[in-house]
Design an enzyme around this catalytic site. Sequence first.
Site, short mmCIF file in Angstrom:
data_model
loop_
_atom_site.label_atom_id
_atom_site.label_comp_id
_atom_site.label_asym_id
_atom_site.label_seq_id
_atom_site.Cartn_x
_atom_site.Cartn_y
_atom_site.Cartn_z
N ASP A 100 0.83 -1.21 0.00
CA ASP A 100 0.00 0.00 0.00
C ASP A 100 0.86 1.26 0.00
OD1 ASP A 100 0.93 -0.29 2.67
OD2 ASP A 100 -0.78 0.85 3.42
N GLU A 151 3.37 1.64 2.56
CA GLU A 151 4.50 0.71 2.40
C GLU A 151 4.53 -0.40 3.44
OE1 GLU A 151 7.67 4.05 2.47
OE2 GLU A 151 7.74 3.29 0.43
#
Length: 426
Positions: free
Chosen positions: A193, A196
């Site tokens: 995402d 991270e």
Amino acid sequence: MKKALYLLGLVAAMSSQEALASWLEEERPLAVKKLMANISPSGTTRGTVIASPSRANPDYFFHWTRDAALTMDAVLDLYATAGTQTDRDRYKSAFFDYVRLSRAQQNSRAIAGLGEPKFFVDGNPYDGDWGRPQNDGPALRAITSIRFARVLLTEGRADFVRSDLYDGRLPSLSLIKKDLEYVAAHWREPSFDLWEEVRGDHFYTRMVQRKALLEGSKLARDLGDPWAADWYAAQAKELQAALAQHWNPQKGIIVPTLNRSGGADYKTSDLDSAVILAVLHGYADDGFFGFSDPRVLATLEKQATAFRNAFSVNRAPGFPGTAIGRYPEDRYGGIDFNGGNPWVLTTLAFAEIYYKAAQGQAAGVRSTWTAKADEFVARVQRHAYPDGALSEQIHRDSGFMTSAPDLTWNYAQVLTTYAAKEKLKR
Ligand code: NOJ
Ligand code: NOJ
């Protein structure tokens, strides 16, 4: 002294509305200056957008594909509104530098290919452990580069668009088409995402992928690549069905991630401001998950309540609005993992979406939503450094700026928030 007292009286006499407008207005030139200072700073390859000048605690002296694309999108806004030819030239050449570097990065030996999230400031892909791939990156890069291509087409630079940006070939050698082909072929695969941390299928990533494919489809058609135009549009349509799955009617929220398959597993609330950023960065102007969509605003309100409870700084008396973090269970404090904090860019994003939602509403709704937006801005104003500088985070207890100083993305977010409020006045 005289001037300071005069100003003090003036501020007291102004309504909070006016004081606020002036803060965003005052912040704007500073944001422009600080944002531009983080593009191609000395010691970096031209076109590099550093996430922050901070080289330690935390080390943000890297080029992130995501942060860079969002920053360069703000540069295109600056280009469109620049008052002088000197400024126009400056913004345009910054974008050409970004295109040149991005093309080199696309062709580098990155571990995650086009999904590589982060690059050294010499242009080479980061090769340490990291949450990769992050498939929002190529989509965001395509969205902003398509905007640039549109500018160049109106300026009679179709030659450059067809050679460097969209060549209509397979395999493609050009920036936009390469990214679109990647998005169209890989959107079904899980990725990390935007924070991270979590591997799975993300509302944020999918929203920006859909927008990239829709805008890309139009560009492909305009440039005589109808087969690709149909292919991108078909993938966008399937993404739309996938995105609809993120609405959870039981919880009454849009959930950030489906099919989690790795990474952080403690986001039990499913409340994540990435969902709001998804709409800001991925709304394709076609009524699908728009700014005033009741599902979006219901999700936003539930998040705001959760953040109010999550941070003690939100319970301190005398502070306007609510400071918004990434998600309530966040542990990342920038230099440690002892607890998450409110972030500047997410708090301003809540303001921006309310300004945009207010657009075109009846007078009552419009003023209610504008007032809500103003409160989020006022919140950030209270935590900013006295000179207007903005770090990544706001300490959850003390309220002081913390983590990466002069985060580039913050200044891009200031500019888009300002623009949304200005548009509302017109
Ligand atoms: C650094 C990332 O930039 C941040 O978003 C994340 O929370 C931490 N690493 C933990 O993965
Ligand atoms: C951490 C954030 O979570 C991520 O979204 C961002 O790309 C990096 N920091 C760099 O600013």
